[in-house]
Design a protein around this motif. Structure first.
Motif, short mmCIF file in Angstrom:
data_model
loop_
_atom_site.label_atom_id
_atom_site.label_comp_id
_atom_site.label_asym_id
_atom_site.label_seq_id
_atom_site.Cartn_x
_atom_site.Cartn_y
_atom_site.Cartn_z
N SER A 221 -15.68 -15.38 25.71
CA SER A 221 -14.65 -14.44 26.18
C SER A 221 -13.34 -14.65 25.46
CB SER A 221 -14.47 -14.58 27.69
OG SER A 221 -13.95 -15.86 28.04
N TRP A 222 -12.97 -15.91 25.20
CA TRP A 222 -11.77 -16.18 24.42
C TRP A 222 -11.92 -15.64 23.00
CZ3 TRP A 222 -10.53 -21.97 25.96
CH2 TRP A 222 -9.86 -21.97 27.20
N ALA A 223 -13.09 -15.85 22.41
CA ALA A 223 -13.32 -15.37 21.04
C ALA A 223 -13.20 -13.85 20.98
CB ALA A 223 -14.70 -15.83 20.56
N VAL A 224 -13.76 -13.17 21.97
CA VAL A 224 -13.68 -11.71 22.01
C VAL A 224 -12.22 -11.26 22.15
CG1 VAL A 224 -14.26 -9.67 23.37
CG2 VAL A 224 -16.01 -11.38 22.88
N GLY A 225 -11.51 -11.86 23.12
CA GLY A 225 -10.13 -11.46 23.38
C GLY A 225 -9.21 -11.69 22.19
N PHE A 226 -9.25 -12.90 21.64
CA PHE A 226 -8.36 -13.20 20.52
C PHE A 226 -8.84 -12.53 19.24
CE2 PHE A 226 -6.87 -16.49 23.40
CZ PHE A 226 -5.49 -16.44 23.17
N PHE A 370 -4.11 -5.94 26.92
CA PHE A 370 -5.29 -5.12 26.66
C PHE A 370 -6.48 -6.01 26.29
CE2 PHE A 370 -7.95 -3.08 23.39
CZ PHE A 370 -8.46 -2.00 24.11
N ALA A 371 -6.25 -6.97 25.39
CA ALA A 371 -7.31 -7.89 24.99
C ALA A 371 -7.74 -8.76 26.16
CB ALA A 371 -6.83 -8.77 23.83
N ALA A 372 -6.80 -9.09 27.06
CA ALA A 372 -7.13 -9.92 28.22
C ALA A 372 -8.15 -9.22 29.12
CB ALA A 372 -5.86 -10.24 29.01
N VAL A 373 -7.99 -7.91 29.32
CA VAL A 373 -8.94 -7.17 30.16
C VAL A 373 -10.33 -7.17 29.52
CG1 VAL A 373 -9.46 -4.95 31.22
CG2 VAL A 373 -7.09 -5.70 31.04
N ILE A 374 -10.39 -6.96 28.21
CA ILE A 374 -11.68 -6.98 27.52
C ILE A 374 -12.30 -8.37 27.62
CG2 ILE A 374 -12.86 -6.53 25.35
CD1 ILE A 374 -11.46 -4.09 26.60
N SER A 375 -11.47 -9.41 27.48
CA SER A 375 -11.97 -10.78 27.59
C SER A 375 -12.49 -11.07 28.99
CB SER A 375 -10.84 -11.77 27.25
OG SER A 375 -11.26 -13.11 27.40
N LEU A 376 -11.78 -10.57 30.01
CA LEU A 376 -12.23 -10.77 31.39
C LEU A 376 -13.56 -10.07 31.63
CD1 LEU A 376 -11.41 -12.03 34.10
CD2 LEU A 376 -10.25 -9.89 34.66
N ALA A 377 -13.72 -8.87 31.06
CA ALA A 377 -15.00 -8.16 31.17
C ALA A 377 -16.11 -8.93 30.48
CB ALA A 377 -14.87 -6.76 30.57
N ALA A 378 -15.79 -9.54 29.32
CA ALA A 378 -16.78 -10.34 28.60
C ALA A 378 -17.19 -11.55 29.43
CB ALA A 378 -16.23 -10.78 27.25
N PHE A 379 -16.21 -12.21 30.05
CA PHE A 379 -16.53 -13.37 30.91
C PHE A 379 -17.41 -12.95 32.08
CE2 PHE A 379 -15.85 -16.41 34.28
CZ PHE A 379 -15.86 -17.64 33.62
N SER A 380 -17.12 -11.77 32.64
CA SER A 380 -17.89 -11.31 33.80
C SER A 380 -19.33 -10.96 33.43
CB SER A 380 -17.21 -10.09 34.42
OG SER A 380 -17.37 -8.93 33.63
N SER A 381 -19.62 -10.89 32.13
CA SER A 381 -21.00 -10.64 31.71
C SER A 381 -21.88 -11.86 31.88
CB SER A 381 -21.02 -10.19 30.24
OG SER A 381 -20.31 -8.98 30.07
N PHE A 382 -21.29 -13.02 32.19
CA PHE A 382 -22.06 -14.25 32.36
C PHE A 382 -21.98 -14.82 33.77
CE2 PHE A 382 -21.28 -13.94 27.85
CZ PHE A 382 -22.48 -14.35 27.29
#
Length: 434
Positions: A221-226, A370-382
Motif C-alpha cells: 500500500s505504501w508502494a502504491v501510494g508513493f 489523493f494518493a493516501a486514499v488509493i493507498s488505503l484502498a490497496a491496504f483494504s485489499s488484504f
C-alpha cells in the motif's frame, strides 16, 4: 472572556481525548481477554455520547458534504445488510459471527457520523491528526527501542514481527498505513521549519517501525501510494519543462502526446510489477485465531459466497472458508468480505465513498491526500477494515482536510465572527447554528 477561555480549554481537551482514543483502539493488548473492546473504544463511545448531548443542547450541527455522503453510505449499507441477512436466513447460511459484525458496523456508523458532525473534528483536523501520528510514533519508538520501559507489552509477534501494543502485527499495520501520507501533507502545509523537521522524522521512524511489522499489505500500500505521488510529480514536472516553453500549439500537443505515451508505458510496467508482488503476497495468511489457509482460496470462496446472493449479499458476518464458502472465515479482503455481506449494492456504495474522498482531494490539488486514499484502498485489499474505527478516522480526516483550502487553514482565524460564518457557509454549503 472567561466563557471564551473555557470554550477553548474544552475544545483542546476534546482534541486530546479523540486522539488518545484513536491510538488506544489499536492497543488490543490492553483489552481484557473476555471483552471485544478496550479503553480506546470506551473513550470513543464516551465522546460519541458527548457529541450527541452537545448536539441536543446547543442545537449546533454541520450539514457538510462529508456528513451527507457518509449518511447516504450507511443508509445504503444497512439496507443491504438487513436484506442480506433476511436472504441468509431463508437460505440457512447465516454467519455465526453475525452479532460481532453487526455491533461493529453500528459502532462504525455512530463514530463516523459523530466525526462528520463534530465542530472540533471539522475545524481542527490538523491538530487531531498531528496528535494521533505524533503520539503513535513516539510511543511505538519507545516500545521498539526500549521495551523494558513498558514491560506489560509483548512487542514481538512470534519473535520476528514487531506488533507494538497490538495482538497482531497486521492491526498495527493499519494504524501505521496512513501516517506517512498525513505527516507529509502536514509537512507541506506547515510554515514552521521546526514543525516540518518533526513531521519528516515521524515519516522516517514510521517507515522503520512499519518495516519491522513485516506486513506485505502495508509495504504494498505504501508502494502504491508513493508510486502515485512520484508519478504525478514527474508528470507535472515534465509538463512544466516541455509544455510551458514558447513552442507552437502543434509542438505542444506533440510533446503532450509523447509525455502521455511514456507515462502510460511506465504505468503498464509498474502495474505488472505490483500485480506480481500482490499475487506472491497473497499466499501469506492473516492469522485469525490460528486459522491458516491460502489467501487466494479465501478470496475465491468469499466470491463464491457473494455469488449466492449477488445483489444484497448475506448480511453481517464472515462468509468465506478454507474448503468452501459459509465456514465463518474472513476472505481478508474488504471488497470481497463487504461484498459478501452487503452485495453489489453495498460494494458500489463503498467504492463510491472512496472515489468521492479521492476526488475531493484531487479537485483541491492535494496530491498526497489523493494518493493516501488509493493507498488505503490497496491496504483494504488484504484486510477487512470497514469495522475498524481507525479506518473511518483516516478516511474522514482525509475528506475533511480535502474540503479545506489554504484559506481555511490559515486565514479563518483572522475573520470577524460575521465573515467567518459566511465563509463556513460557502465552504460547507449548509450549516445550522442555534
Amino acid at each position: 472572556m472567561k466563557q471564551y477561555k473555557n470554550a477553548v480549554v474544552m475544545k483542546n481537551l476534546e482534541i486530546i481525548w479523540i486522539a488518545t482514543a484513536i491510538v488506544l483502539t489499536n492497543a488490543t493488548q490492553l483489552r481484557l481477554s473476555s471483552l471485544p473492546v478496550g479503553p480506546g473504544e470506551v473513550m470513543l463511545f464516551v465522546w460519541i455520547l458527548f457529541v450527541i448531548i452537545r448536539l441536543g443542547i446547543l442545537k449546533y450541527h454541520l450539514l457538510t458534504p462529508i456528513f451527507q455522503v457518509n449518511f447516504c453510505f450507511w443508509i445504503v449499507a444497512f439496507t443491504s445488510l438487513i436484506l442480506g441477512f433476511v436472504i441468509a436466513e431463508l437460505m440457512d447460511v447465516t454467519s455465526p459471527s453475525f452479532p460481532h459484525d453487526l455491533f461493529s458496523f453500528i459502532f462504525a456508523l455512530l463514530f463516523s457520523t459523530s466525526c462528520s458532525i463534530s465542530e472540533v473534528f471539522s475545524k481542527k483536523p490538523q491538530r487531531i491528526i498531528s496528535y494521533v501520528i505524533s503520539g503513535t510514533i513516539l510511543l511505538l519508538f519507545i516500545i521498539f527501542c526500549f521495551p523494558s520501559l513498558l514491560p506489560f507489552f509483548a512487542p514481538w509477534y512470534g519473535g520476528i514481527r514487531f506488533t507494538g501494543w497490538s495482538k497482531n502485527p497486521n492491526q498495527l499495520a493499519l494504524l501505521l498505513s496512513m501516517i506517512p501520507f498525513t505527516a507529509l501533507h502536514l509537512l507541506n502545509t506547515s510554515r514552521s521549519f521546526v514543525t516540518k523537521t518533526w513531521y519528516f522524522w515521524l515519516i522516517v521512524f514510521c517507515f522503520v517501525i512499519g518495516s519491522a511489522t513485516q506486513s506485505d499489505a502495508l509495504i504494498i500500500s505504501w508502494a502504491v501510494g508513493f508510486g502515485i505521488i512520484v508519478f504525478l510529480v514527474i508528470f507535472g514536472a515534465l509538463q512544466n519543462v516541455l509544455v510551458s516553453q514558447n513552442f507552437t500549439y502543434l509542438l505542444k500537443r506533440v510533446y503532450q502526446q509523447i509525455i502521455g505515451l511514456i507515462l502510460i508505458l511506465i504505468s503498464i510496467i509498474s502495474i505488472k510489477f505490483v500485480y506480481q508482488n500482490i499475487y506472491l503476497a497473497s499466499a501469506d495468511v492473516y492469522d485469525k485465531g490460528g486459522q491458516g489457509s491460502d489467501r487466494v482460496t479465501l478470496w475465491a470462496n468469499g466470491i463464491a459466497a457473494l455469488a449466492h446472493s449477488p445483489l444484497f449479499g448475506l448480511g453481517p458476518g464472515s462468509h468465506s472458508g478454507e474448503n468452501g464458502p459459509f465456514l465463518d472465515f474472513e476472505a481478508h479482503n474488504t471488497f470481497i468480505d463487504w461484498g459478501a455481506s452487503s452485495g453489489i449494492v453495498g460494494l458500489t456504495a463503498y467504492i463510491t465513498l472512496l472515489a468521492w474522498v479521492a476526488w475531493s482531494a484531487w479537485r483541491k490539488g492535494f496530491v498526497v491526500l489523493f494518493a493516501a486514499v488509493i493507498s488505503l484502498a490497496a491496504f483494504s485489499s488484504f484486510h477487512y477494515v470497514l469495522r475498524h474505527p481507525i479506518f473511518w478516522f483516516y478516511l474522514l480526516a482525509i475528506a475533511t482536510l480535502s474540503t479545506q483550502s489554504s484559506k481555511t487553514t490559515y486565514a479563518s482565524a483572522h475573520l470577524t465572527k460575521k465573515r467567518q460564518k459566511t465563509y463556513i457557509k460557502d465552504e460547507y454549503s449548509t450549516i445550522c447554528v442555534e
